[in-house]
Every structure is written in structure tokens, then in C-alpha cells.
Design an enzyme around this catalytic site. Structure first.
Site, mmCIF file in Angstrom:
data_model
loop_
_atom_site.group_PDB
_atom_site.id
_atom_site.type_symbol
_atom_site.label_atom_id
_atom_site.label_comp_id
_atom_site.label_asym_id
_atom_site.label_seq_id
_atom_site.Cartn_x
_atom_site.Cartn_y
_atom_site.Cartn_z
ATOM 1 N N SER A 142 11.061 -23.506 -41.592
ATOM 2 C CA SER A 142 10.396 -22.274 -41.179
ATOM 3 C C SER A 142 11.265 -21.554 -40.165
ATOM 4 O O SER A 142 12.208 -22.129 -39.611
ATOM 5 C CB SER A 142 9.040 -22.609 -40.544
ATOM 6 O OG SER A 142 8.443 -21.489 -39.924
ATOM 7 N N TYR A 155 3.362 -27.212 -35.115
ATOM 8 C CA TYR A 155 4.081 -26.633 -36.253
ATOM 9 C C TYR A 155 5.587 -26.602 -35.986
ATOM 10 O O TYR A 155 6.389 -26.999 -36.837
ATOM 11 C CB TYR A 155 3.559 -25.229 -36.536
ATOM 12 C CG TYR A 155 4.025 -24.659 -37.846
ATOM 13 C CD1 TYR A 155 3.409 -25.017 -39.037
ATOM 14 C CD2 TYR A 155 5.079 -23.755 -37.903
ATOM 15 C CE1 TYR A 155 3.826 -24.498 -40.251
ATOM 16 C CE2 TYR A 155 5.508 -23.225 -39.103
ATOM 17 C CZ TYR A 155 4.877 -23.600 -40.269
ATOM 18 O OH TYR A 155 5.299 -23.079 -41.475
#
Length: 311
Positions: A142, A155
Site C-alpha cells: 500500500s 494497517y
């Protein structure tokens, strides 16, 4: 290493029911790959579309919760039982969790780590014997595997971990003729803003406004992101950043390792403000003098403190 050949080979893809993963299934099928598709959500619609458009391909759906270690290992066993060699493994599945570190429980944190990092690690390790010379591995990290913004401890930790593992594997597996691509998507237009988990300690009133801010920044078409990933596989590209929303923060982080968070916060607030429709005009008296403004979004538009992460 020669370009990757899709036709006639089997691709295993997690997170195939929606978003980038769904678009990857269509792109892989169009290139002639047989498919093993994994998701916690039903895959019937995706499988039906592929079988109708490409009747000669074998499409195997596997529904599994990748947060559960035993289910991940079961997926690997089932894949190896029918596909002793695979051409491509794409670890795409992921979940988001918004909230400051003190607003999420350790169970919530570990669930994100289990899906986003442990599952790709376990699946890759188990399927290594099937990744023979000429095969390829893709790990979808990401933007938050490049920067670590406010409210994204779980995350970012999971995606940084996946990035590190990918870089090691890129060096190690090249000795066996296996390519590795690490993908860092930016603001891709998927349902991640609405489906993100929220830390149990985040106040309810703070959630929806920040989700709306974040959703406004997800503009890059998922089908275009999928096409870029498959092109990177063909070219055996080691690292792929998708969209300017990933490339600009990455550049800023390299140029200003400490100060980039402040710069990105300002840029994100400006972008989000331009993306939202102008509110209806109201008399100036409706806003009392000195009223506090809404809290700013964190870098890349992640809601503070309780919103979702970048895909």
C-alpha cells in the site's frame, strides 16, 4: 529474466471478489490464465462472468477467512492438491482498521496483521514448491507501506511488514528464476472507505465525516490499477507505485523523511476540500465566531482518528 507468460498457466489470487482483485481476475482471464480465486466473500458472480466469457479456462473458487491460520493453510493444501505447479501468486487480500493505537484493541490490531501479513507469508511459504522457474509472486502492499500516517498503526505496520518480506523474497527467489513485484497502490476507487473496520475506542461522532473525506480522495479506476499490475508482472518489475497519490507521498518521504507528514496533511486537506461539493450558502451568523473547525485529515486523506486505510 524473460517476460512472464500468462497463457495456459495457473494464477492464484486472494481478495478476488471485489476492487482491484476482481479486476485482476478479468485481466488474467483475458490473458489466458487458469484461475484459483480466494476470498472471504462469495465469488459466484465473478466466477460466472469469467466462465461465460472464457469457457476454456478452469476457474476454482475458494471461500476462506484469511484471518484464520488454519483456513490459510487449508487453501494452500487444496491448491497444491490440484496444481502442483503454479505460474503466478498474487497476495492481494487486505483489510483496513482506523483509529489511533490507543483506540484499537490488540485483538483488532492482530486481525489486521493476520490478514494483511501473516496470510501472505503463510500462503507464499506453503506454495513455494509450486513456484517453479519462470513463475512470479505479487504482494500488494500500500501507500501506507511507504508512509505511516496518523490513525493507521495496524494497517501501516502490516503493509510495511509485507513490503519488507517482499524485498527479501525479490532477492532470494531470483536465484530460482522466480520474479517478485511489490505493489503500492494510492487512492484507488474501491469500497475500502465504507468497508473499513473502526477501532472500538473511536467515538461514533468522529467516524462518518472522516470516511466521507477519505472516500473523496479515492479516484483512481481499479481496472486501470489492475492493468498496471499485470503489465508490471509481464516486465518482471520489482516495485510498482500506482497513481500520483502514491508517487507524490513517496517522493516527499524520500526528500523529507521527518517533515513529510506535515506536508502531506496540508496537501490532503487541500485536495479533499476541492473534491467536496460546495455547501449551500448560509447567513454568516449561522457559524458562531470562534467555532472550532473540523479536525484535519491525516496524510493521504485517512480519517482522523477512525477512518479506513488506503487499499
Amino acid at each position: 529474466m524473460p517476460p512472464y507468460r500468462f497463457a495456459g498457466r495457473t494464477a492464484v489470487l486472494t481478495g478476488a471478489a471485489g476492487g482491484i482483485g476482481e479486476q485482476l481476475t478479468y485481466g488474467l482471464a483475458a490473458r489466458g490464465s487458469h484461475l484459483v480465486l480466494v476470498d472471504v466473500s462469495p465469488l459466484d458472480a465473478v466466477v460466472s462472468r469469467i466462465r461465460a466469457a472464457h469457457p476454456a479456462l478452469t476457474v476454482t473458487p475458494l471461500v476462506a477467512d484469511l484471518a484464520d491460520r488454519s483456513q490459510v493453510l487449508s487453501v494452500a493444501t487444496r491448491v497444491l492438491g490440484t496444481h502442483p505447479t503454479i505460474g503466478l501468486l498474487i497476495n492481494n487480500a487486505g483489510i483496513a482498521l482506523g483509529g489511533r493505537f490507543d483506540q484499537v484493541t490488540t485483538d483488532e490490531f492482530e486481525t489486521v496483521m493476520n490478514v494483511n501479513f501473516r496470510a501472505p507469508m503463510l500462503l507464499t511459504h506453503a506454495l513455494l514448491p509450486a513456484l517453479t522457474r519462470g513463475s512470479h509472486l505479487v504482494n500488494v502492499s500500500s501507500l501506507f507501506g511507504l508512509i505511516a500516517p496518523y490513525g493507521q498503526s495496524a494497517y501501516a505496520a502490516s503493509k510495511f511488514a509485507l513490503r519488507g518480506l517482499s524485498q527479501v523474497l525479490q532477492a532470494e527467489l531470483s536465484e530460482n528464476g522466480v520474479g517478485v513485484t511489490t505493489v503500492h497502490p494510492g487512492g484507488i476507487r474501491t469500497g475500502i472507505a465504507s468497508s473499513a473496520r473502526i477501532g472500538s475506542g473511536v467515538p461514533e461522532a468522529e467516524i462518518e465525516p472522516h470516511q466521507q473525506t477519505f472516500a473523496a480522495l479515492l479516484t483512481y479506476p481499479p481496472e486501470k490499477a489492475a492493468a498496471e499490475i499485470l503489465d508490471a508482472v509481464t516486465r518482471r518489475k520489482a516495485r510498482l507505485l500506482i497513481a500520483s497519490s502514491a508517487k507524490i507521498p513517496d517522493l516527499l518521504a524520500r526528500l523529507a523523511p521527518v517533515a513529510h507528514n506535515r506536508l502531506l496533511t496540508a496537501l490532503t486537506n487541500l485536495t479533499a476540500k476541492r473534491s467536496r461539493p460546495a455547501p449551500p450558502s448560509q447567513p454568516a451568523a449561522t457559524t458562531p465566531a470562534g467555532a472550532p473547525s473540523p479536525p484535519p485529515a491525516s496524510p493521504t486523506g485517512t480519517p482522523r482518528p477512525g477512518g479506513p486505510a488506503s487499499p
